[in-house]
Scaffold this active site. Structure first.
Site, PDB file in Angstrom:
ATOM      1  N   LYS A   1       0.811  -1.225   0.000  1.00  0.00           N
ATOM      2  CA  LYS A   1       0.000   0.000   0.000  1.00  0.00           C
ATOM      3  C   LYS A   1       0.842   1.272   0.000  1.00  0.00           C
ATOM      4  O   LYS A   1       0.412   2.303  -0.494  1.00  0.00           O
ATOM      5  CB  LYS A   1      -0.971  -0.018   1.171  1.00  0.00           C
ATOM      6  CG  LYS A   1      -2.052  -1.080   0.977  1.00  0.00           C
ATOM      7  CD  LYS A   1      -3.310  -0.772   1.733  1.00  0.00           C
ATOM      8  CE  LYS A   1      -4.458  -1.635   1.271  1.00  0.00           C
ATOM      9  NZ  LYS A   1      -4.304  -3.066   1.640  1.00  0.00           N
TER      10      LYS A   1
ATOM     11  N   GLU B   1     -10.272   6.547   2.718  1.00  0.00           N
ATOM     12  CA  GLU B   1     -11.147   5.556   3.330  1.00  0.00           C
ATOM     13  C   GLU B   1     -10.262   4.404   3.807  1.00  0.00           C
ATOM     14  O   GLU B   1      -9.166   4.206   3.285  1.00  0.00           O
ATOM     15  CB  GLU B   1     -12.152   5.028   2.303  1.00  0.00           C
ATOM     16  CG  GLU B   1     -11.637   3.887   1.396  1.00  0.00           C
ATOM     17  CD  GLU B   1     -10.504   4.278   0.451  1.00  0.00           C
ATOM     18  OE1 GLU B   1     -10.333   5.486   0.212  1.00  0.00           O
ATOM     19  OE2 GLU B   1      -9.771   3.380  -0.031  1.00  0.00           O
TER      20      GLU B   1
ATOM     21  N   SER C   1       1.674  -9.905  -0.881  1.00  0.00           N
ATOM     22  CA  SER C   1       1.271  -8.498  -0.759  1.00  0.00           C
ATOM     23  C   SER C   1       1.540  -7.883   0.601  1.00  0.00           C
ATOM     24  O   SER C   1       1.710  -6.672   0.703  1.00  0.00           O
ATOM     25  CB  SER C   1      -0.208  -8.358  -1.105  1.00  0.00           C
ATOM     26  OG  SER C   1      -1.004  -9.183  -0.267  1.00  0.00           O
TER      27      SER C   1
END
Ligand SMILES: *Cc1c(COP(=O)(O)O)cnc(C)c1O
Length: 394
Positions: free
Chosen positions: A95, A117, A376
């Site tokens: 991220k 969000e 990830s």
């Protein structure tokens, strides 16, 4: 001819990937989306901006992340698995790639504040981290239910100097947090950028976020070449909104590699969904016959999204990528297997990709294939939950 098609280029001028994507927003948000598109196109073609993005990710974000050959897993299942280690990036997942890109762009647009969000809190923490680093104000919208389930991530964001706003509408989860962030953005577009967390939403977000994540695939492609592995037979990634998958696919979309996205079986938008419009985009969504969005269910909060990014819907429709679902039990087994065989505790999200590889090795994945697994994120955030579940079983 189809093998000569180029995939994962820019969308059409209206932001479409085939039939999917677009910009379904209230009139009041159009100027902000257009401003963002112009700013992104300008920045991404400016070598200075690209250099800055790369150097922040290098000096602060932990890039490049390594590739690890998973020797014991490979031996166990009879296929050669290489893991791209996004779990080693700052804040513990891919991220950071996206939020560094978007916060640098925020500053370049002359804005001093971001909103975001978050579902489980991972994107919120990453955004709060990048905002702190670049000196931006940050407010994160989070479903009230999620603020309770993920209290530690709320505290992390506050520790990083951000404000967390609990969203009390609807199911009080991620999709409501996106609605609220979009509503809020209308009221503050002059000085605020909406830092969206995945390859979804209205144009240019799906394209922009994919571009910021494509560093994963380009790095991996170079690293595999350097090791003499070359193009893998298969590239596998988990899919929530689809940003880590889009990022790694981008390095291989125009090669012979087969691309597989693994969704949570309880939120498999491609296999069980149908086309619809949500959060400013047309894509595959989990919905009932009246177009009401249904709740996604997964053991991993990061895959709990009732849709998928529009480019994935396109890649699925074109047959360039395949999307499969994996259930919670197999995910828990895969998380333990990777921990015990390789010394890597994966995020529950990433364990979906591991589980599919383990399940299909010697079946859908021929023995001896080379597989690039996009790992990830790390599992530290999930160990308390996993412990509760495993305890409840014994
Ligand atoms: C958020 C998250 C995901 C899901 O998001 P995508 O946009 O589909 O990548 C997957 N893995 C981890 C570790 C995450 O934090």
């Amino acid at each position: 001819m189809s093998q000569h098609r180029l995939y994962m280029g820019a969308p059409s001028p209206s932001g479409h990937f085939g039939d999917f994507g677009g910009r379904f927003v209230p009139e009041a948000l159009m100027p902000a989306c257009l401003e963002l598109e112009v700013a992104f196109v300008d920045a991404w073609s400016d070598p200075e901006f690209v250099q800055e993005y790369r150097s922040v990710l290098h000096d602060f974000g932990g890039r490049p992340t390594p590739i690890t050959y998973l020797a014991r897993l490979s031996e166990r299942i009879g296929v050669e698995v290489f893991a791209k280690r996004e779990d080693l990036a700052h804040t513990g997942s891919h991220k950071i790639n996206n939020v560094i890109g978007q916060t640098l762009l925020t500053r370049r647009m002359g804005k001093h504040r971001v909103i975001a969000e978050t579902g489980a809190g991972q994107h919120g923490v990453a955004t709060a981290t990048a905002a702190a680093r670049l000196g931006l104000e940050c407010t994160v919208y989070m479903g009230e239910l999620d603020t309770q389930r993920q209290a530690l991530n709320v505290f992390r964001m506050e520790l990083l100097g951000s404000k967390v706003v609990p969203v009390t509408s609807g199911s009080r989860t991620l999709k409501d947090a996106v609605n609220e962030a979009m509503r809020e953005w209308v009221t503050c577009v002059e000085d605020t950028h909406y830092c969206l967390g995945s390859v979804m939403g209205p144009h240019p977000f799906p394209w922009m976020v994919r571009e910021f994540q494509s560093i994963i695939g380009h790095e991996a492609s170079e690293q595999l070449s350097e090791r003499g592995v070359g193009v893998p037979d298969l590239v596998v990634a988990c899919v929530g909104g689809g940003s880590n998958a889009a990022g790694v696919f981008a390095g291989f979309a125009n090669t012979s590699a087969r691309l597989v996205g693994v969704e949570a079986a309880g939120g498999a938008a491609v296999s069980n969904g149908s086309p619809g419009v949500l959060h400013g985009m047309k894509s595959m969504l989990i919905q009932d016959e009246h177009g009401q969005i249904e709740e996604a269910h997964s053991i991993s909060a990061g895959l709990d999204y009732p849709g998928i990014g529009p480019e994935h819907s396109y890649l699925a429709a074109e047959g360039r990528a395949q999307y499969v679902g994996i259930g919670d039990e197999d995910v828990l087994d895969a998380l333990q297997l990777l921990s015990q065989l390789e010394g890597i505790i994966p995020a529950l999200e990433s364990a979906h990709a591991v589980a599919w590889i383990v399940q299909e090795a010697g079946r859908d994945i021929p023995r001896g294939s080379t597989v690039l697994l996009n790992l990830s994120g790390r599992g530290d955030k999930d160990v308390a939950q996993v412990r509760e579940i495993l305890r409840g079983r014994s």
